[in-house]
Design an enzyme around this catalytic site. Structure first.
Site, PDB file in Angstrom:
ATOM      1  N   GLY A   1     -23.077 -16.759  63.507  1.00 31.61           N
ATOM      2  CA  GLY A   1     -23.455 -15.447  62.994  1.00 31.61           C
ATOM      3  C   GLY A   1     -23.273 -14.388  64.054  1.00 31.61           C
ATOM      4  O   GLY A   1     -22.450 -14.524  64.962  1.00 31.61           O
ATOM      5  N   SER A   2     -24.066 -13.348  63.944  1.00 33.82           N
ATOM      6  CA  SER A   2     -23.883 -12.175  64.801  1.00 33.82           C
ATOM      7  C   SER A   2     -24.481 -12.398  66.195  1.00 33.82           C
ATOM      8  O   SER A   2     -25.394 -13.208  66.376  1.00 33.82           O
ATOM      9  CB  SER A   2     -24.544 -10.971  64.152  1.00 33.82           C
ATOM     10  OG  SER A   2     -25.931 -11.196  64.039  1.00 33.82           O
TER      11      SER A   2
ATOM     12  N   GLY B   1     -27.969 -14.171  67.401  1.00 29.33           N
ATOM     13  CA  GLY B   1     -27.818 -15.244  68.396  1.00 29.33           C
ATOM     14  C   GLY B   1     -28.770 -15.053  69.572  1.00 29.33           C
ATOM     15  O   GLY B   1     -29.401 -16.005  70.040  1.00 29.33           O
TER      16      GLY B   1
ATOM     17  N   GLU C   1     -22.202 -19.838  67.701  1.00 28.93           N
ATOM     18  CA  GLU C   1     -20.827 -19.396  67.406  1.00 28.93           C
ATOM     19  C   GLU C   1     -20.956 -17.948  66.959  1.00 28.93           C
ATOM     20  O   GLU C   1     -21.475 -17.679  65.878  1.00 28.93           O
ATOM     21  CB  GLU C   1     -20.222 -20.213  66.260  1.00 28.93           C
ATOM     22  CG  GLU C   1     -20.044 -21.685  66.537  1.00 28.93           C
ATOM     23  CD  GLU C   1     -18.860 -21.981  67.424  1.00 28.93           C
ATOM     24  OE1 GLU C   1     -18.080 -21.048  67.721  1.00 28.93           O
ATOM     25  OE2 GLU C   1     -18.746 -23.139  67.846  1.00 28.93           O
TER      26      GLU C   1
ATOM     27  N   LYS D   1     -29.774 -23.666  56.600  1.00 26.56           N
ATOM     28  CA  LYS D   1     -30.245 -22.350  56.162  1.00 26.56           C
ATOM     29  C   LYS D   1     -29.014 -21.481  55.905  1.00 26.56           C
ATOM     30  O   LYS D   1     -28.400 -20.964  56.839  1.00 26.56           O
ATOM     31  CB  LYS D   1     -31.149 -21.761  57.255  1.00 26.56           C
ATOM     32  CG  LYS D   1     -31.239 -20.263  57.310  1.00 26.56           C
ATOM     33  CD  LYS D   1     -31.994 -19.660  56.152  1.00 26.56           C
ATOM     34  CE  LYS D   1     -31.976 -18.156  56.250  1.00 26.56           C
ATOM     35  NZ  LYS D   1     -30.663 -17.568  55.908  1.00 26.56           N
TER      36      LYS D   1
ATOM     37  N   CYS E   1     -14.611 -14.182  61.983  1.00 25.72           N
ATOM     38  CA  CYS E   1     -14.926 -14.105  63.407  1.00 25.72           C
ATOM     39  C   CYS E   1     -13.648 -14.150  64.236  1.00 25.72           C
ATOM     40  O   CYS E   1     -13.594 -13.582  65.306  1.00 25.72           O
ATOM     41  CB  CYS E   1     -15.864 -15.216  63.799  1.00 25.72           C
ATOM     42  SG  CYS E   1     -15.269 -16.816  63.294  1.00 25.72           S
TER      43      CYS E   1
HETATM   44  P1  NAP Z   1     -26.155 -12.768  60.851  1.00 30.29           P
HETATM   45  O1  NAP Z   1     -26.692 -11.528  60.285  1.00 30.29           O
HETATM   46  O2  NAP Z   1     -26.318 -13.041  62.289  1.00 30.29           O
HETATM   47  O3  NAP Z   1     -26.757 -13.951  59.966  1.00 30.29           O
HETATM   48  C1  NAP Z   1     -26.391 -15.301  60.171  1.00 30.29           C
HETATM   49  C2  NAP Z   1     -27.505 -16.201  59.713  1.00 30.29           C
HETATM   50  O4  NAP Z   1     -28.652 -16.023  60.557  1.00 30.29           O
HETATM   51  C3  NAP Z   1     -27.975 -15.946  58.301  1.00 30.29           C
HETATM   52  O5  NAP Z   1     -28.235 -17.180  57.681  1.00 30.29           O
HETATM   53  C4  NAP Z   1     -29.247 -15.157  58.535  1.00 30.29           C
HETATM   54  O6  NAP Z   1     -30.174 -15.271  57.503  1.00 30.29           O
HETATM   55  C5  NAP Z   1     -29.814 -15.821  59.758  1.00 30.29           C
HETATM   56  N1  NAP Z   1     -30.801 -15.008  60.487  1.00 30.29           N
HETATM   57  C6  NAP Z   1     -31.032 -13.676  60.418  1.00 30.29           C
HETATM   58  N2  NAP Z   1     -31.981 -13.308  61.284  1.00 30.29           N
HETATM   59  C7  NAP Z   1     -32.373 -14.429  61.930  1.00 30.29           C
HETATM   60  C8  NAP Z   1     -33.312 -14.707  62.983  1.00 30.29           C
HETATM   61  N3  NAP Z   1     -34.029 -13.740  63.545  1.00 30.29           N
HETATM   62  N4  NAP Z   1     -33.435 -15.976  63.419  1.00 30.29           N
HETATM   63  C9  NAP Z   1     -32.697 -16.956  62.884  1.00 30.29           C
HETATM   64  N5  NAP Z   1     -31.794 -16.762  61.900  1.00 30.29           N
HETATM   65  C10 NAP Z   1     -31.621 -15.522  61.424  1.00 30.29           C
HETATM   66  O7  NAP Z   1     -24.570 -12.858  60.640  1.00 30.29           O
HETATM   67  P2  NAP Z   1     -23.754 -12.573  59.318  1.00 30.29           P
HETATM   68  O8  NAP Z   1     -23.741 -11.100  59.079  1.00 30.29           O
HETATM   69  O9  NAP Z   1     -24.200 -13.484  58.242  1.00 30.29           O
HETATM   70  O10 NAP Z   1     -22.298 -13.052  59.750  1.00 30.29           O
HETATM   71  C11 NAP Z   1     -21.401 -12.234  60.427  1.00 30.29           C
HETATM   72  C12 NAP Z   1     -21.319 -12.598  61.888  1.00 30.29           C
HETATM   73  O11 NAP Z   1     -21.030 -13.977  62.038  1.00 30.29           O
HETATM   74  C13 NAP Z   1     -20.210 -11.885  62.617  1.00 30.29           C
HETATM   75  O12 NAP Z   1     -20.661 -11.354  63.836  1.00 30.29           O
HETATM   76  C14 NAP Z   1     -19.186 -12.965  62.881  1.00 30.29           C
HETATM   77  O13 NAP Z   1     -18.352 -12.750  63.959  1.00 30.29           O
HETATM   78  C15 NAP Z   1     -20.019 -14.167  63.028  1.00 30.29           C
HETATM   79  N6  NAP Z   1     -19.251 -15.361  62.749  1.00 30.29           N
HETATM   80  C16 NAP Z   1     -18.909 -16.173  63.798  1.00 30.29           C
HETATM   81  C17 NAP Z   1     -18.160 -17.304  63.583  1.00 30.29           C
HETATM   82  C18 NAP Z   1     -17.780 -18.214  64.718  1.00 30.29           C
HETATM   83  O14 NAP Z   1     -17.495 -19.362  64.466  1.00 30.29           O
HETATM   84  N7  NAP Z   1     -17.797 -17.765  65.955  1.00 30.29           N
HETATM   85  C19 NAP Z   1     -17.752 -17.640  62.288  1.00 30.29           C
HETATM   86  C20 NAP Z   1     -18.113 -16.792  61.249  1.00 30.29           C
HETATM   87  C21 NAP Z   1     -18.876 -15.663  61.497  1.00 30.29           C
HETATM   88  P3  NAP Z   1     -30.365 -14.115  56.428  1.00 30.29           P
HETATM   89  O15 NAP Z   1     -29.091 -14.041  55.693  1.00 30.29           O
HETATM   90  O16 NAP Z   1     -31.475 -14.629  55.614  1.00 30.29           O
HETATM   91  O17 NAP Z   1     -30.687 -12.853  57.187  1.00 30.29           O
END
Ligand code: NAP
Ligand code: MG
Length: 496
Positions: A243-244, A248, A266, A191, A301
């Site tokens: 993701g965020s 998570g 992550e 996804k 991240c």
């Molecule tokens: P996000 O808003 O958490 O979205 C990540 C993914 O989760 C997207 O595919 C999103 O889909 C999906 N999603 C949204 N709501 C969901 C739910 N309720 N249940 C399941 N999945 C859901 O994060 P982002 O804004 O894309 O990315 C930024 C974040 O990622 C930052 O906090 C960053 O630190 C973190 N990150 C961490 C790492 C690591 O390896 N630690 C690496 C890169 C990024 P939709 O787009 O359709 O909403």
């Protein structure tokens, strides 16, 4: 190979015809509901493609296809050498389509073409090839037990694995998950983020071409609902998420509420980069500190977003840093000279602006804070540096933009305490010429990755990647990632 010019890439844009349909059971399909969403290009904010807005019904179809393929053994039942050969073909196809995929990634996520060409796409191919090589090399154990017992410890695929990934490294973060999951024999549902679904969809097609059987690798774009439905689905065995922290948490709750599926997270970071007074090369450290926060527009991240500098060298260091920041002025990401591209979209920009306002109110702006290239239509924030105190919002919260908080310290103990004073623990760095200080500091830093006299090294697949504390659990990359996608089985055979 002669690399293309800015004009070449611009000319190619009109030929890029992204296909926004989902990939379910080997077929490209629109969402059952017929709904689509507009995927935009951060370069100018215009619509790039209409993309299938998958929801519960599509998730159900994908989970059923994945389950069928798993039970039929069309993938997990292959001989390891066969699975390896198909994955190696898959990696080769990603490399063959490097320019097409790099252009798509640049258009979809606004990442500089120099990075998508050199890092994202070849990095994804390397990841697939690396895990392909594990398929016929990583075996089980024979336990040293009672001689009348044959004790086998084997690894088995978990079953149906959902990979939910963000937009900052759309294909690379996806590959870090789907490659080990597929290598281990699972059937996968990927996804991608609604902000950057296009390369995942294209690569799903390449997986089919490589010979991965229908149903084994499905790609479901959607806006939130698809991710939620995967997290709640009773027949998904494992969900691997990047993701965020907010999402998570929701995923953990959904797993607890449904079938206790395995959850791997992550999450975010606020990584400290510590410059000690005996730093061996201040110019190199300043250049690296700039790259650590401005690379990928700070949408990292692991961004080195907290720069901790010894008070005696702080002014000198900030001067060097500001000079280096000049190399990171944002530009059109289709220009191979551009190092820093636009912010992904207005929603993310709003978040960053909130932090800029807080920074202006409580911290001291030393560089940037303003935008440029407004005429392009995208959002291009200049490299931004604040001098801050440890309690300031910009020194504590993950901003996910090219915004650096510089903090001062007087002793190593204080630097370590400041570094560890965060709910996150993804990465940390320390600059020193003293070997003892390096080892001692590295031991005390609470982070999944510690760099000494460098930052963001680690393209090599041998290093596990992930966080302490609220930066997540489990590790991507390395052989350890296979732990996420396998169950351990003990088999005890009693001999007469
Ligand atoms: P996000 O808003 O958490 O979205 C990540 C993914 O989760 C997207 O595919 C999103 O889909 C999906 N999603 C949204 N709501 C969901 C739910 N309720 N249940 C399941 N999945 C859901 O994060 P982002 O804004 O894309 O990315 C930024 C974040 O990622 C930052 O906090 C960053 O630190 C973190 N990150 C961490 C790492 C690591 O390896 N630690 C690496 C890169 C990024 P939709 O787009 O359709 O909403
Ligand atoms: Mg996009």
């Amino acid at each position: 190979m002669i690399e293309k010019s800015f004009a070449d890439w611009q000319a190619l844009v009109t030929q890029a015809t992204p296909d926004g349909r989902a990939l379910i059971d080997g077929e490209r399909v629109w969402a059952v509901s017929g709904q689509t969403f507009a995927d935009t290009c951060p370069i100018h904010g215009q619509v790039l493609a209409q993309v299938a807005d998958c929801g519960e019904a599509d998730v159900d179809a994908a989970v059923q296809a994945a389950r069928r393929s798993f039970q039929a053994g069309v993938w997990c039942g292959l001989r390891p050498v066969e699975r390896k050969a198909i994955l190696l073909r898959f990696a080769a196809l990603i490399n063959e389509h490097r320019e097409e995929l790099a252009l798509l990634e640049t258009l979809d996520a606004g990442k500089p073409i120099r990075d998508t060409l050199a890092v994202d796409i070849p990095g994804a191919a390397y990841t697939v090839a690396w895990y392909a090589e594990t398929v016929d090399k990583v075996g089980g154990e024979v336990a040293p037990v009672d001689p009348r017992i044959v004790g086998l410890v084997t690894r088995e695929p978990i079953g149906v694995v959902a990979c939910v990934v963000p937009w900052n490294f759309p294909l690379l973060m996806a590959a870090w998950k789907f490659a080990p999951a597929l290598a281990a024999g699972n059937s996968v549902i990927l996804k991608p983020s609604e902000k950057s679904p296009l390369t995942a969809l294209r690569v799903g097609q390449l997986a089919l071409e490589a010979g991965i059987p229908p149903g084994v690798f499905n790609v479901l774009p959607g806006q939130g609902a698809a991710g939620r439905a995967l997290a709640l689905h009773p027949d998904v065995d494992c969900i691997a998420f990047t993701g965020s922290n907010a999402v998570g948490r929701q995923i953990m709750q959904a797993a607890a509420q449904s079938n206790l599926k395995r959850v791997w997270l992550e999450l975010g970071g606020k990584s400290p980069n510590i410059i000690l007074p005996d730093c061996p090369d201040l110019d190199k450290a300043a250049a690296t500190a700039a790259a650590a926060i401005f690379y990928n527009t700070g949408q990292m991240c692991t961004a080195g977003s907290r720069l901790l500098v010894h008070r005696d060298i702080r002014e000198d260091f900030i001067a060097r840093l500001v000079e280096r920041a000049g190399k990171w002025l944002p530009g059109n990401p289709l220009d191979p000279a551009t190092r820093m591209g636009p912010i992904i979209d207005p929603q993310q920009w709003q978040r960053v602006q909130g932090f800029l306002a807080q920074g202006r109110a409580e911290s001291r702006l030393r560089l940037g804070g303003d935008t440029r290239l407004g005429e392009l239509g995208g959002i291009y924030l200049n490299p931004t540096v604040f001098e801050a105190e440890p309690g300031h919002a910009i020194a504590r919260e993950e901003i996910f933009g090219p915004v650096l908080a510089v903090l001062a310290f007087d002793t190593l103990d204080e630097a370590i305490a400041l570094a560890n004073d965060s709910p996150y623990g993804l990465a940390a760095a320390v600059w020193t010429a003293n070997l003892n200080t390096a080892h001692l500091a590295a031991r005390r830093l609470r982070a999944g990755t510690v760099w000494v006299n460098c930052y963001d090294e680690g393209g090599d697949m041998n290093f596990p990647f992930g966080g302490f504390r609220q930066s997540g659990n489990g590790r991507d990359k390395s052989l350890h990632a296979l732990d996420k996608y396998t169950e351990l089985k003990s088999t005890l055979i009693r001999l007469p």
